[in-house]
Design a protein around this motif. Structure first.
Motif, PDB file in Angstrom:
ATOM      1  N   GLN A   3      -8.876  -3.693  -5.610  1.00  0.00           N
ATOM      2  CA  GLN A   3     -10.278  -3.589  -6.028  1.00  0.00           C
ATOM      3  C   GLN A   3     -10.483  -2.443  -7.019  1.00  0.00           C
ATOM      4  O   GLN A   3     -11.247  -2.585  -7.979  1.00  0.00           O
ATOM      5  CB  GLN A   3     -11.162  -3.388  -4.798  1.00  0.00           C
ATOM      6  CG  GLN A   3     -11.084  -4.553  -3.818  1.00  0.00           C
ATOM      7  CD  GLN A   3     -11.923  -4.319  -2.570  1.00  0.00           C
ATOM      8  OE1 GLN A   3     -12.887  -3.563  -2.585  1.00  0.00           O
ATOM      9  NE2 GLN A   3     -11.553  -4.968  -1.475  1.00  0.00           N
ATOM     10  N   SER A   4      -9.814  -1.321  -6.787  1.00  0.00           N
ATOM     11  CA  SER A   4      -9.934  -0.152  -7.678  1.00  0.00           C
ATOM     12  C   SER A   4      -8.545   0.428  -7.896  1.00  0.00           C
ATOM     13  O   SER A   4      -8.148   1.395  -7.225  1.00  0.00           O
ATOM     14  CB  SER A   4     -10.865   0.899  -7.064  1.00  0.00           C
ATOM     15  OG  SER A   4     -12.148   0.370  -6.823  1.00  0.00           O
ATOM     16  N   TYR A  50      -7.504 -10.555   2.869  1.00  0.00           N
ATOM     17  CA  TYR A  50      -6.947  -9.212   2.685  1.00  0.00           C
ATOM     18  C   TYR A  50      -7.359  -8.697   1.308  1.00  0.00           C
ATOM     19  O   TYR A  50      -7.011  -9.301   0.283  1.00  0.00           O
ATOM     20  CB  TYR A  50      -5.431  -9.262   2.813  1.00  0.00           C
ATOM     21  CG  TYR A  50      -4.735  -7.910   2.674  1.00  0.00           C
ATOM     22  CD1 TYR A  50      -5.074  -6.841   3.482  1.00  0.00           C
ATOM     23  CD2 TYR A  50      -3.722  -7.728   1.733  1.00  0.00           C
ATOM     24  CE1 TYR A  50      -4.432  -5.618   3.355  1.00  0.00           C
ATOM     25  CE2 TYR A  50      -3.062  -6.515   1.603  1.00  0.00           C
ATOM     26  CZ  TYR A  50      -3.421  -5.461   2.412  1.00  0.00           C
ATOM     27  OH  TYR A  50      -2.777  -4.252   2.284  1.00  0.00           O
ATOM     28  N   ARG A  51      -8.086  -7.606   1.274  1.00  0.00           N
ATOM     29  CA  ARG A  51      -8.564  -7.034   0.012  1.00  0.00           C
ATOM     30  C   ARG A  51      -8.296  -5.534  -0.001  1.00  0.00           C
ATOM     31  O   ARG A  51      -9.192  -4.719   0.259  1.00  0.00           O
ATOM     32  CB  ARG A  51     -10.068  -7.298  -0.159  1.00  0.00           C
ATOM     33  CG  ARG A  51     -10.437  -8.765  -0.353  1.00  0.00           C
ATOM     34  CD  ARG A  51      -9.902  -9.314  -1.677  1.00  0.00           C
ATOM     35  NE  ARG A  51     -10.300 -10.704  -1.895  1.00  0.00           N
ATOM     36  CZ  ARG A  51      -9.633 -11.743  -1.439  1.00  0.00           C
ATOM     37  NH1 ARG A  51      -8.528 -11.560  -0.711  1.00  0.00           N
ATOM     38  NH2 ARG A  51     -10.037 -12.969  -1.695  1.00  0.00           N
ATOM     39  N   PRO A  52      -7.078  -5.116  -0.285  1.00  0.00           N
ATOM     40  CA  PRO A  52      -6.750  -3.688  -0.272  1.00  0.00           C
ATOM     41  C   PRO A  52      -7.437  -2.938  -1.408  1.00  0.00           C
ATOM     42  O   PRO A  52      -7.765  -3.521  -2.451  1.00  0.00           O
ATOM     43  CB  PRO A  52      -5.225  -3.682  -0.441  1.00  0.00           C
ATOM     44  CG  PRO A  52      -4.914  -4.956  -1.151  1.00  0.00           C
ATOM     45  CD  PRO A  52      -5.928  -5.953  -0.660  1.00  0.00           C
ATOM     46  N   SER A  53      -7.624  -1.663  -1.213  1.00  0.00           N
ATOM     47  CA  SER A  53      -8.349  -0.855  -2.197  1.00  0.00           C
ATOM     48  C   SER A  53      -7.625  -0.792  -3.535  1.00  0.00           C
ATOM     49  O   SER A  53      -8.268  -0.719  -4.587  1.00  0.00           O
ATOM     50  CB  SER A  53      -8.558   0.560  -1.653  1.00  0.00           C
ATOM     51  OG  SER A  53      -7.299   1.188  -1.392  1.00  0.00           O
ATOM     52  N   PHE A  54      -6.286  -0.844  -3.530  1.00  0.00           N
ATOM     53  CA  PHE A  54      -5.560  -0.720  -4.793  1.00  0.00           C
ATOM     54  C   PHE A  54      -5.710  -1.971  -5.672  1.00  0.00           C
ATOM     55  O   PHE A  54      -5.362  -1.941  -6.849  1.00  0.00           O
ATOM     56  CB  PHE A  54      -4.076  -0.426  -4.555  1.00  0.00           C
ATOM     57  CG  PHE A  54      -3.332  -1.479  -3.772  1.00  0.00           C
ATOM     58  CD1 PHE A  54      -2.866  -2.629  -4.382  1.00  0.00           C
ATOM     59  CD2 PHE A  54      -3.091  -1.305  -2.422  1.00  0.00           C
ATOM     60  CE1 PHE A  54      -2.165  -3.588  -3.670  1.00  0.00           C
ATOM     61  CE2 PHE A  54      -2.401  -2.259  -1.691  1.00  0.00           C
ATOM     62  CZ  PHE A  54      -1.940  -3.410  -2.314  1.00  0.00           C
ATOM     63  N   TYR A  71      -2.570  -4.731 -11.212  1.00  0.00           N
ATOM     64  CA  TYR A  71      -2.453  -5.906 -10.345  1.00  0.00           C
ATOM     65  C   TYR A  71      -2.716  -7.154 -11.173  1.00  0.00           C
ATOM     66  O   TYR A  71      -3.808  -7.332 -11.707  1.00  0.00           O
ATOM     67  CB  TYR A  71      -3.424  -5.829  -9.169  1.00  0.00           C
ATOM     68  CG  TYR A  71      -3.428  -7.111  -8.355  1.00  0.00           C
ATOM     69  CD1 TYR A  71      -2.271  -7.537  -7.695  1.00  0.00           C
ATOM     70  CD2 TYR A  71      -4.561  -7.918  -8.285  1.00  0.00           C
ATOM     71  CE1 TYR A  71      -2.260  -8.723  -6.973  1.00  0.00           C
ATOM     72  CE2 TYR A  71      -4.562  -9.101  -7.560  1.00  0.00           C
ATOM     73  CZ  TYR A  71      -3.405  -9.501  -6.904  1.00  0.00           C
ATOM     74  OH  TYR A  71      -3.386 -10.683  -6.207  1.00  0.00           O
ATOM     75  N   ALA A  92       0.833  -1.210   0.000  1.00  0.00           N
ATOM     76  CA  ALA A  92       0.000   0.000   0.000  1.00  0.00           C
ATOM     77  C   ALA A  92       0.867   1.258   0.000  1.00  0.00           C
ATOM     78  O   ALA A  92       0.554   2.249  -0.689  1.00  0.00           O
ATOM     79  CB  ALA A  92      -0.925  -0.007   1.216  1.00  0.00           C
ATOM     80  N   SER A 129       1.090   4.235  -2.859  1.00  0.00           N
ATOM     81  CA  SER A 129       0.990   5.663  -2.527  1.00  0.00           C
ATOM     82  C   SER A 129       2.192   6.436  -3.060  1.00  0.00           C
ATOM     83  O   SER A 129       2.045   7.528  -3.622  1.00  0.00           O
ATOM     84  CB  SER A 129       0.889   5.843  -1.011  1.00  0.00           C
ATOM     85  OG  SER A 129      -0.307   5.280  -0.514  1.00  0.00           O
TER      86      SER A 129
END
Length: 363
Positions: free
Chosen positions: A240-241, A234-238, A248, A206, A210
């Motif tokens: 999913q979107s 674990y499902r980080p926003s980066f 990814y 993450a 950033s």
């Protein structure tokens, strides 16, 4: 010597690669050694089967079944008259079926427990003390991990040996004719910065996203490619979107990963803790410049063959900008990385491991 080795190969990551590469290297040694491999994925080792190597299928249908897999191995060992059994993923079967050797790669579950899923954390923390008690010998990947283990389990010191890892031969610096098609199939656009490894909080992915995003105005052509499985739950926003420029890929094959290393501007992983850091060594052996934090075992493994950065997003962004913008620096890092990677080999790992086997069977 008749040695059993447990290799959980279906869940990609450092321990799986270690198990497979160790068996391959042991099979090439000129030694009186018969190997019985207990594995959830026989296809990963099928080319080696026959002669002194036999494969025993111990199924693993779901990730959560890892907690029971070693019990299944214990049942599969019955009646096989082994001189020893080597657990390669940090845990041993719950009953003593033979003299035991175990490889404990690191103590991340004790140092950074919240970066593991709840089931992983409960499983490993409950079974590690018992594993340490049962093992006649313990192998680990680095002096850093040796120090961690001795601090957590002081009685382990006389039984503890260090056997550094190596990068597999698939990770080579010579471009392959199939590389352009591989990158096209994966949807990867040049130029790109690469992260490879399990995507989980301890790895700092993450922060990497950033830092990369903060550079888009300065270097809009640079992309960030992230390759590796997600830690369960674990499902980080980066993922999913994904932000602009972030790609990814999920899990990739070894051949795909090798191509990604070869053509990346640089490899970067802001990992907070590594017992060895195999992905860094794979990148170096592939001729990929490396950016790394001074954390865990990384200074020990990498030496000075990387561009080091501090643990904050601005410092990481500055490091990315510096390496991406300086072709001369990248050439220096590439050559230093290739030279450093040549100091490691799976043959050395196998020879050190075989010596531990001999110590155990002589005891």
């Amino acid at each position: 010597m008749r040695a059993g080795i447990g290799v959980m190969a279906s869940i990609r990551g450092g321990p799986a690669r270690y198990g497979v590469e160790l068996v391959r290297a042991l099979s090439r040694l000129d030694a009186d050694l018969e190997l019985i491999i207990f594995t959830d994925q026989p296809s990963a080792l099928a080319p080696l089967a026959g002669g002194r190597i036999s494969l025993v299928h111990v199924p693993l249908r779901r990730t959560w079944e890892q907690a029971w897999w070693d019990l299944k191995v214990a049942l599969a060992m019955r009646g096989r008259k082994l001189d020893l059994y080597h657990g390669t993923k940090g845990i041993l079967p719950p009953v003593q079926c033979a003299p035991y050797v175990v490889t404990i790669h690191d103590l991340a579950v004790l140092r950074f427990p919240r970066t593991f899923s709840v089931l992983q954390r409960l499983h490993l923390r409950a079974l590690l003390p018992r594993t340490v008690r049962l093992a006649r010998a313990v192998l680990t990947d680095s002096e850093h991990s040796r120090a961690d283990l001795c601090k957590a389990f002081p009685s382990i010191s006389p039984r503890l040996r260090v056997a550094p890892l190596a990068a597999a031969s698939v990770f080579c610096s010579e471009p392959q004719g199939s590389d352009p098609a591989t990158l096209e199939r994966l949807g990867v656009r040049l130029p790109y910065l690469l992260y490879a490894g399990t995507v989980q909080p301890r790895k700092g992915v993450a922060d990497l996203v950033s830092a990369f995003s903060s550079l888009r105005d300065r270097n809009p052509e640079l992309n960030l490619v992230i390759a590796g499985r997600l830690r369960p739950d674990y499902r980080p926003s980066f993922v999913q979107s994904p932000p602009p420029g972030v790609n990814y890929l999920g899990e990739v094959t070894d051949e795909e990963l090798a191509a990604l290393y070869r053509h990346a501007v640089a490899f970067c992983s802001p990992s907070r803790y590594e017992g060895f850091g195999l992905s860094f060594l794979e990148a170096m052996q592939s001729g990929c410049p490396v950016l790394a934090p001074r954390a865990g075992s990384l200074p020990e493994v990498i030496g000075e063959a990387a561009y080091f950065f501090d643990f904050d997003v601005p410092s990481l962004a500055d490091a990315i900008a510096r390496v991406a913008g300086d072709s001369g620096l990248r050439r220096q890092l590439r050559e230093a990385g290739l030279e450093r990677a040549r100091q490691f080999s799976w043959r050395k790992t196998a020879k050190a491991t075989l010596e531990v086997y001999r110590e155990v069977t002589r005891a």
